[in-house]
Design a protein around this motif. Sequence first.
Motif, PDB file in Angstrom:
ATOM      1  N   UNK A  25       1.160  -0.382  -0.062  1.00 49.72           N
ATOM      2  CA  UNK A  25       0.061  -0.087   0.231  1.00 49.72           C
ATOM      3  C   UNK A  25       0.828   1.579  -0.043  1.00 49.72           C
ATOM      4  N   UNK A  26       1.844   1.283   0.300  1.00 51.18           N
ATOM      5  CA  UNK A  26       3.232   2.543   0.747  1.00 51.18           C
ATOM      6  C   UNK A  26       3.323   3.008  -0.549  1.00 51.18           C
ATOM      7  N   UNK A  27       3.569   1.528  -1.616  1.00 43.26           N
ATOM      8  CA  UNK A  27       4.228   1.830  -3.127  1.00 43.26           C
ATOM      9  C   UNK A  27       2.825   1.743  -3.618  1.00 43.26           C
ATOM     10  N   UNK A  28       1.820   2.335  -3.692  1.00 36.98           N
ATOM     11  CA  UNK A  28       0.169   2.546  -4.051  1.00 36.98           C
ATOM     12  C   UNK A  28       0.872   3.202  -5.805  1.00 36.98           C
ATOM     13  N   UNK A  29       1.748   4.519  -5.367  1.00 35.80           N
ATOM     14  CA  UNK A  29       1.577   5.036  -6.490  1.00 35.80           C
ATOM     15  C   UNK A  29       2.742   4.504  -7.783  1.00 35.80           C
ATOM     16  N   UNK A  30       3.044   3.736  -7.422  1.00 33.63           N
ATOM     17  CA  UNK A  30       4.322   2.600  -8.249  1.00 33.63           C
ATOM     18  C   UNK A  30       3.339   1.846  -9.229  1.00 33.63           C
ATOM     19  N   UNK A  31       1.945   1.402  -8.910  1.00 32.43           N
ATOM     20  CA  UNK A  31       0.995   0.062  -8.951  1.00 32.43           C
ATOM     21  C   UNK A  31      -0.507   0.506  -9.851  1.00 32.43           C
ATOM     22  N   UNK A  32      -0.391   1.981 -10.819  1.00 34.88           N
ATOM     23  CA  UNK A  32      -1.360   2.862 -11.174  1.00 34.88           C
ATOM     24  C   UNK A  32      -1.520   1.766 -12.585  1.00 34.88           C
ATOM     25  N   UNK A  33      -2.816   2.094 -12.981  1.00 35.06           N
ATOM     26  CA  UNK A  33      -2.929   1.370 -14.544  1.00 35.06           C
ATOM     27  C   UNK A  33      -2.663   2.273 -14.994  1.00 35.06           C
ATOM     28  N   UNK A  34      -2.533   2.403 -16.218  1.00 37.44           N
ATOM     29  CA  UNK A  34      -2.578   3.213 -17.448  1.00 37.44           C
ATOM     30  C   UNK A  34      -2.456   2.556 -18.819  1.00 37.44           C
ATOM     31  N   UNK A  35      -3.462   2.568 -19.872  1.00 37.50           N
ATOM     32  CA  UNK A  35      -3.677   2.182 -21.594  1.00 37.50           C
ATOM     33  C   UNK A  35      -3.984   3.053 -21.729  1.00 37.50           C
ATOM     34  N   UNK A  36      -4.337   2.934 -23.300  1.00 38.94           N
ATOM     35  CA  UNK A  36      -5.113   3.088 -24.278  1.00 38.94           C
ATOM     36  C   UNK A  36      -6.885   3.499 -23.850  1.00 38.94           C
ATOM     37  N   UNK A  37      -6.307   5.309 -23.938  1.00 34.18           N
ATOM     38  CA  UNK A  37      -8.392   5.202 -23.635  1.00 34.18           C
ATOM     39  C   UNK A  37      -9.121   4.961 -24.920  1.00 34.18           C
ATOM     40  N   UNK A  38     -10.835   4.226 -24.384  1.00 27.56           N
ATOM     41  CA  UNK A  38     -11.218   4.262 -25.374  1.00 27.56           C
ATOM     42  C   UNK A  38     -12.150   5.136 -25.832  1.00 27.56           C
ATOM     43  N   UNK A  39     -12.363   4.759 -26.956  1.00 27.10           N
ATOM     44  CA  UNK A  39     -13.610   5.713 -27.864  1.00 27.10           C
ATOM     45  C   UNK A  39     -14.688   5.410 -27.833  1.00 27.10           C
ATOM     46  N   UNK A  40     -15.939   5.853 -28.311  1.00 30.12           N
ATOM     47  CA  UNK A  40     -17.220   5.682 -27.970  1.00 30.12           C
ATOM     48  C   UNK A  40     -17.514   5.391 -25.825  1.00 30.12           C
ATOM     49  N   UNK A  41     -18.156   4.645 -25.674  1.00 28.69           N
ATOM     50  CA  UNK A  41     -18.905   4.296 -24.555  1.00 28.69           C
ATOM     51  C   UNK A  41     -18.377   3.375 -23.442  1.00 28.69           C
ATOM     52  N   UNK A  42     -17.067   3.191 -24.977  1.00 28.03           N
ATOM     53  CA  UNK A  42     -16.219   1.967 -24.085  1.00 28.03           C
ATOM     54  C   UNK A  42     -16.601   0.052 -23.992  1.00 28.03           C
ATOM     55  N   UNK A  43     -18.077   0.399 -24.496  1.00 35.21           N
ATOM     56  CA  UNK A  43     -18.893  -1.245 -25.194  1.00 35.21           C
ATOM     57  C   UNK A  43     -17.148  -1.706 -25.557  1.00 35.21           C
ATOM     58  N   UNK A  44     -17.806  -3.269 -25.560  1.00 31.81           N
ATOM     59  CA  UNK A  44     -16.952  -4.163 -26.764  1.00 31.81           C
ATOM     60  C   UNK A  44     -18.011  -5.250 -26.944  1.00 31.81           C
ATOM     61  N   UNK A  45     -18.174  -5.318 -28.116  1.00 27.93           N
ATOM     62  CA  UNK A  45     -18.593  -6.140 -29.459  1.00 27.93           C
ATOM     63  C   UNK A  45     -18.342  -7.424 -28.855  1.00 27.93           C
ATOM     64  N   UNK A  46     -19.213  -8.339 -28.578  1.00 32.85           N
ATOM     65  CA  UNK A  46     -19.082  -9.845 -28.337  1.00 32.85           C
ATOM     66  C   UNK A  46     -17.731 -10.532 -29.057  1.00 32.85           C
ATOM     67  N   UNK A  47     -17.282 -10.107 -29.903  1.00 32.65           N
ATOM     68  CA  UNK A  47     -16.289 -10.491 -31.036  1.00 32.65           C
ATOM     69  C   UNK A  47     -14.531 -10.215 -30.495  1.00 32.65           C
ATOM     70  N   UNK A  48     -14.446  -9.220 -30.001  1.00 27.28           N
ATOM     71  CA  UNK A  48     -13.422  -8.998 -28.966  1.00 27.28           C
ATOM     72  C   UNK A  48     -12.493 -10.036 -28.231  1.00 27.28           C
ATOM     73  N   UNK A  49     -11.227  -9.640 -27.882  1.00 24.84           N
ATOM     74  CA  UNK A  49     -10.239 -11.014 -27.013  1.00 24.84           C
ATOM     75  C   UNK A  49     -11.163 -11.211 -25.905  1.00 24.84           C
ATOM     76  N   UNK A  50     -11.160  -9.827 -25.401  1.00 23.14           N
ATOM     77  CA  UNK A  50     -11.608 -10.127 -23.698  1.00 23.14           C
ATOM     78  C   UNK A  50     -12.764 -10.468 -23.389  1.00 23.14           C
ATOM     79  N   UNK A  51     -13.991 -10.350 -24.340  1.00 26.45           N
ATOM     80  CA  UNK A  51     -15.022 -10.220 -24.102  1.00 26.45           C
ATOM     81  C   UNK A  51     -15.683 -11.917 -24.648  1.00 26.45           C
TER      82      UNK A  51
END
Length: 539
Positions: free
Chosen positions: A340-366
């Motif tokens: 917890x003390x090292x919390x500022x070094x464990x922040x998530x960061x990635x590409x911003x999504x487009x639209x409303x963020x929903x994913x089609x069922x054919x995407x890898x994650x879904x």
Amino acid sequence: MITVAGFGHLLSIPSIDINHHLITALVERWRLETHTFHFPLGESTITLQDVALQLGLFIDGQPVTGFTSGDMVEASQYLLGSIPPPNVIKGNTIKLSWLNNNFQQLPADATDDVIAQHARAHILSLIGSLLMPDTSAGRVHLMYMLLLADLTHVATYSWGSAVLAYLYRALDHGIDYHQNNIGGCMLLLQCWAWERIKTLSPIIESLTPEDIVAGHGFPLAKRWSRTSSQRYDPPTRTISLIRKTIDNLQSKKFLWTPYSRPDVVVLITAEVSPVSRAVVPLICFATVEFHQADRVMRQFGFRQGIPSEPQNLDELHKEDMRGKTYRYWPEYHQRWIVMWTDRHNHLIQDIQFNGNGHLHDSTTYMQWYINHTIRYISAQESSSDEDYDMPQEPMEPEPQPQPPSHPTYHPSRFPYGHDFDVGQSSYLGLPQPSTSTHMDHLRHLSLHSPHHQIPFTYNFLPSPSGTFSTPPNIFGTSAFTPLSAYNPTSSMHYRPTMSSPASHNEANNNDDEHVVDDPLPRRPRQQIRRPHCVTSSHK
């Protein structure tokens, strides 16, 4: 003094009724391995961001931990100005009614010490009744009082992370079949759901520009007291309707980033710490739970990928204060406190999504998500690509296997008590079950949901519209439910075409489902005894 301590915003939140049916339906979809809800559109959960914006609590600071034993009652003479009578004391807990009866009115000639004692009593009452209530909803532990000794130092603690840890643990316990009540901050859980699931949220009255300037819209939970006369829409009046509403959840009715809407942005008067998106342990004395921000990256505006394996907290879930009279938790949980003390070094960061963020069922994650959870498959309203993060990817036609001479049954790929193949648990990002007893317990949970408030029967018969109805909750299956029960052969229902990401194809070559021409099986009608409401202790 209460404001200086960081609890001032809570005093401005009016009384808000808790919808027990909504809480019950949410608990049914909670997964203790990942601390997320499993919705048809993906995983979602309450995060530190929600705590900071809904309740106005500080989320960055020292962990809330310390001594839980010793003669704390004697310390109340100095910190509260009086010692509770024996009839309100139980161990190191006291009745909230005693605090309410003795510290309601501040004396006219109160000194600074008396004012500080009343402030501590009010904060202690807020902790025990709103922020971290136990299942009795009538007592509070005096261990929190020791952290309130110096009111100018109280704001240096991360009270928001403690509230979230306590809520996570309460939800973990809530899925237990034998649990009749639930603790934790139900106001936070309900406001979180109302912000995101628009088909379940009541209609609220708009704030005037003068109210916004005066800060009457923050913390955001305050807004939900301004509901119209028709407080709840019909879909939230019964648990069966709420289940159906969640099953039929459409992309336009679920908001991944509700706090970025212009009408909400103007209400926020506090800056949210980046810690809100850290993958870190949450600590509250004996309780340690993990903040899985990487599993709900869309809630922070990022594209969601297949998450990594979560921390195995099986042993930590067994830890509580019973029988640990002289344990010093800061030393015992030193490993987690360092993280917890090292919390500022464990922040998530990635590409911003487009639209409303929903994913089609054919995407890898879904594809990964669909193949490793149970979500209801029903006829969906058509949505345009503008509602999604990425355009629809074309799908190759699925080769149709030759129908076997008799119905074929393969072990299910669904975890959490649905014929779970233990060998796949590491791929799913879940802790490895250590014994068969653990799996038996999960199957018991799946067969006996603790929150079925009304009897129901399974029905897989076609509806008049031609679609198939589905079981009323995601844990209503047994360890012997065939896959055909989850995947109707109707062409209007989606059938997964990939069982795993490319890196795991070889491990899942034998998991392909076979489509048979046999009609869907009819499940026998089952009468299930109605258990107690899990939120009966909350008003």
